[in-house]
Design an enzyme around this catalytic site. Structure first.
Site, PDB file in Angstrom:
ATOM      1  N   LYS A   1       0.763  -1.247   0.026  1.00  0.00           N
ATOM      2  CA  LYS A   1       0.109   0.221   0.152  1.00  0.00           C
ATOM      3  C   LYS A   1       0.856   1.247  -0.120  1.00  0.00           C
ATOM      4  O   LYS A   1       2.254   1.303   0.400  1.00  0.00           O
ATOM      5  CB  LYS A   1      -0.850  -0.012   1.263  1.00  0.00           C
ATOM      6  CG  LYS A   1      -1.992  -1.013   1.248  1.00  0.00           C
ATOM      7  CD  LYS A   1      -2.714  -1.015   2.453  1.00  0.00           C
ATOM      8  CE  LYS A   1      -3.998  -2.137   2.303  1.00  0.00           C
ATOM      9  NZ  LYS A   1      -4.922  -2.005   3.443  1.00  0.00           N
TER      10      LYS A   1
ATOM     11  N   TYR B   1     -12.230  -2.192  -4.356  1.00  0.00           N
ATOM     12  CA  TYR B   1     -12.790  -2.293  -2.962  1.00  0.00           C
ATOM     13  C   TYR B   1     -14.439  -2.358  -2.881  1.00  0.00           C
ATOM     14  O   TYR B   1     -14.958  -1.774  -1.793  1.00  0.00           O
ATOM     15  CB  TYR B   1     -12.362  -1.231  -1.940  1.00  0.00           C
ATOM     16  CG  TYR B   1     -11.264  -1.531  -1.356  1.00  0.00           C
ATOM     17  CD1 TYR B   1     -10.886  -2.666  -0.453  1.00  0.00           C
ATOM     18  CD2 TYR B   1      -9.979  -0.682  -1.605  1.00  0.00           C
ATOM     19  CE1 TYR B   1      -9.219  -2.863   0.113  1.00  0.00           C
ATOM     20  CE2 TYR B   1      -8.639  -0.876  -1.243  1.00  0.00           C
ATOM     21  CZ  TYR B   1      -8.439  -2.176  -0.482  1.00  0.00           C
ATOM     22  OH  TYR B   1      -7.218  -2.428   0.289  1.00  0.00           O
TER      23      TYR B   1
ATOM     24  N   ASN C   1      -1.979   0.385   6.468  1.00  0.00           N
ATOM     25  CA  ASN C   1      -1.444  -0.894   7.399  1.00  0.00           C
ATOM     26  C   ASN C   1      -0.590  -1.845   6.306  1.00  0.00           C
ATOM     27  O   ASN C   1      -0.579  -2.970   6.291  1.00  0.00           O
ATOM     28  CB  ASN C   1      -2.427  -1.985   7.939  1.00  0.00           C
ATOM     29  CG  ASN C   1      -3.650  -2.210   7.011  1.00  0.00           C
ATOM     30  OD1 ASN C   1      -3.538  -1.885   5.704  1.00  0.00           O
ATOM     31  ND2 ASN C   1      -4.796  -2.684   7.363  1.00  0.00           N
TER      32      ASN C   1
ATOM     33  N   HIS D   1      -2.046  -5.350   1.668  1.00  0.00           N
ATOM     34  CA  HIS D   1      -3.457  -6.033   1.586  1.00  0.00           C
ATOM     35  C   HIS D   1      -3.154  -7.572   0.977  1.00  0.00           C
ATOM     36  O   HIS D   1      -2.277  -7.811   0.369  1.00  0.00           O
ATOM     37  CB  HIS D   1      -4.184  -5.170   0.235  1.00  0.00           C
ATOM     38  CG  HIS D   1      -5.520  -6.454   0.083  1.00  0.00           C
ATOM     39  ND1 HIS D   1      -6.888  -6.173   0.427  1.00  0.00           N
ATOM     40  CD2 HIS D   1      -5.508  -7.240  -1.169  1.00  0.00           C
ATOM     41  CE1 HIS D   1      -7.505  -7.136  -0.250  1.00  0.00           C
ATOM     42  NE2 HIS D   1      -6.928  -7.584  -1.088  1.00  0.00           N
TER      43      HIS D   1
ATOM     44  N   GLU E   1      -9.764 -10.844  -7.449  1.00  0.00           N
ATOM     45  CA  GLU E   1      -8.832  -9.616  -7.217  1.00  0.00           C
ATOM     46  C   GLU E   1      -7.525  -9.887  -8.280  1.00  0.00           C
ATOM     47  O   GLU E   1      -6.963  -9.075  -8.887  1.00  0.00           O
ATOM     48  CB  GLU E   1      -8.129  -9.729  -5.815  1.00  0.00           C
ATOM     49  CG  GLU E   1      -9.478  -9.349  -4.918  1.00  0.00           C
ATOM     50  CD  GLU E   1      -8.935  -9.301  -3.421  1.00  0.00           C
ATOM     51  OE1 GLU E   1      -9.916  -9.068  -2.530  1.00  0.00           O
ATOM     52  OE2 GLU E   1      -7.938  -9.642  -3.194  1.00  0.00           O
TER      53      GLU E   1
HETATM   54  P1  RTP Z   1      -7.066  -5.996   3.706  1.00  0.00           P
HETATM   55  O1  RTP Z   1      -8.273  -6.129   3.126  1.00  0.00           O
HETATM   56  O2  RTP Z   1      -6.514  -4.779   3.028  1.00  0.00           O
HETATM   57  O3  RTP Z   1      -6.055  -6.911   3.323  1.00  0.00           O
HETATM   58  O4  RTP Z   1      -7.345  -5.727   5.134  1.00  0.00           O
HETATM   59  P2  RTP Z   1      -8.133  -6.652   6.050  1.00  0.00           P
HETATM   60  O5  RTP Z   1      -9.141  -7.767   5.358  1.00  0.00           O
HETATM   61  O6  RTP Z   1      -7.280  -6.810   7.194  1.00  0.00           O
HETATM   62  O7  RTP Z   1      -9.383  -5.520   6.319  1.00  0.00           O
HETATM   63  P3  RTP Z   1     -10.544  -5.184   5.700  1.00  0.00           P
HETATM   64  O8  RTP Z   1     -11.569  -5.130   7.019  1.00  0.00           O
HETATM   65  O9  RTP Z   1     -10.702  -6.100   4.581  1.00  0.00           O
HETATM   66  O10 RTP Z   1     -10.562  -3.728   5.360  1.00  0.00           O
HETATM   67  C1  RTP Z   1      -9.708  -3.123   4.368  1.00  0.00           C
HETATM   68  C2  RTP Z   1      -8.858  -2.006   4.467  1.00  0.00           C
HETATM   69  O11 RTP Z   1      -9.470  -1.023   5.116  1.00  0.00           O
HETATM   70  C3  RTP Z   1      -8.813  -0.224   5.975  1.00  0.00           C
HETATM   71  N1  RTP Z   1      -9.570  -0.207   7.106  1.00  0.00           N
HETATM   72  N2  RTP Z   1      -9.774   0.938   7.845  1.00  0.00           N
HETATM   73  N3  RTP Z   1     -10.588   3.034   9.552  1.00  0.00           N
HETATM   74  C4  RTP Z   1     -10.958   1.804   9.917  1.00  0.00           C
HETATM   75  O12 RTP Z   1     -11.651   1.372  10.842  1.00  0.00           O
HETATM   76  C5  RTP Z   1     -10.691   0.663   9.186  1.00  0.00           C
HETATM   77  N4  RTP Z   1     -10.826  -0.596   9.032  1.00  0.00           N
HETATM   78  C6  RTP Z   1     -10.141  -1.191   7.914  1.00  0.00           C
HETATM   79  C7  RTP Z   1      -7.587  -1.058   6.223  1.00  0.00           C
HETATM   80  O13 RTP Z   1      -6.744  -0.538   5.410  1.00  0.00           O
HETATM   81  C8  RTP Z   1      -7.770  -2.487   5.757  1.00  0.00           C
HETATM   82  O14 RTP Z   1      -6.807  -3.338   5.522  1.00  0.00           O
HETATM   83 MG    MG Z   2     -10.114  -7.604   3.476  1.00  0.00          MG
END
Ligand code: RTP
Ligand code: MG
Length: 140
Positions: free
Chosen positions: A11, A51, A114, A117, A128
């Site tokens: 990212k 997304y 973070n 992804h 994806e």
């Molecule tokens: P990713 O999809 O990026 O691998 O991450 P993930 O599954 O661990 O998290 P996900 O719930 O799918 O959320 C996608 C991305 O959105 C951002 N995020 N921001 N501000 C917030 O509360 C929040 N929560 C998630 C993060 O960049 C997350 O990786």
């Molecule tokens: Mg995710």
């Protein structure tokens, strides 16, 4: 165990800090092979499309703005159990909850910035990967 492919994105917070090589070393040290890779500046429409599953979530607008704030590196990782394995290497979404030795524990700046992804299921991985890559661009 099955050989799988998963989609990874380094990212903008990580490309900005020149961490691409350090993050790639984590994948390779942990048995995942980078079988396709390119650096892109996403447009707003591309980030929103990628997304789309998060469109109704409160953080969607901020997430899209962050993902277009600088270049990303999109990549296909291949290896045994690659989808789950990559999620283990990445660590928890919120770096405050990420385990020692994970990419997010060591490099992430916040729950949003973070660093990486990774696809969360084999089905989403296929979707994806095809979002960013043609089959001819992947050399396993
Ligand atoms: P990713 O999809 O990026 O691998 O991450 P993930 O599954 O661990 O998290 P996900 O719930 O799918 O959320 C996608 C991305 O959105 C951002 N995020 N921001 N501000 C917030 O509360 C929040 N929560 C998630 C993060 O960049 C997350 O990786
Ligand atoms: Mg995710």
């Amino acid at each position: 165990m099955a050989i799988e492919r998963t989609l990874s994105i380094i990212k903008p917070d990580a490309t900005r800090r020149n961490l691409t090589g350090k993050i790639n070393a984590r994948f390779e040290e942990n048995g995942l092979r980078i079988v396709a890779q390119k650096r892109l500046q996403l447009t707003q429409a591309q980030a929103e499309g990628f997304y789309d599953v998060h469109r109704e979530r409160s953080f969607f607008g901020e997430l899209v703005a962050f993902m277009i704030s600088g270049p990303v590196v999109v990549q296909v990782l291949e290896g045994e159990n690659a989808v789950v394995r990559n999620r283990e290497i990445m660590g928890a979404t919120n770096p405050a909850n990420a385990a020692e030795g994970t990419i997010r524990k060591d490099f992430a700046e916040s729950i949003e910035a973070n660093s990486v992804h990774g696809s969360d299921s084999l089905e989403n991985a296929a979707r994806e990967i095809s979002f960013f890559f043609a089959e001819i661009e992947i050399a396993g």
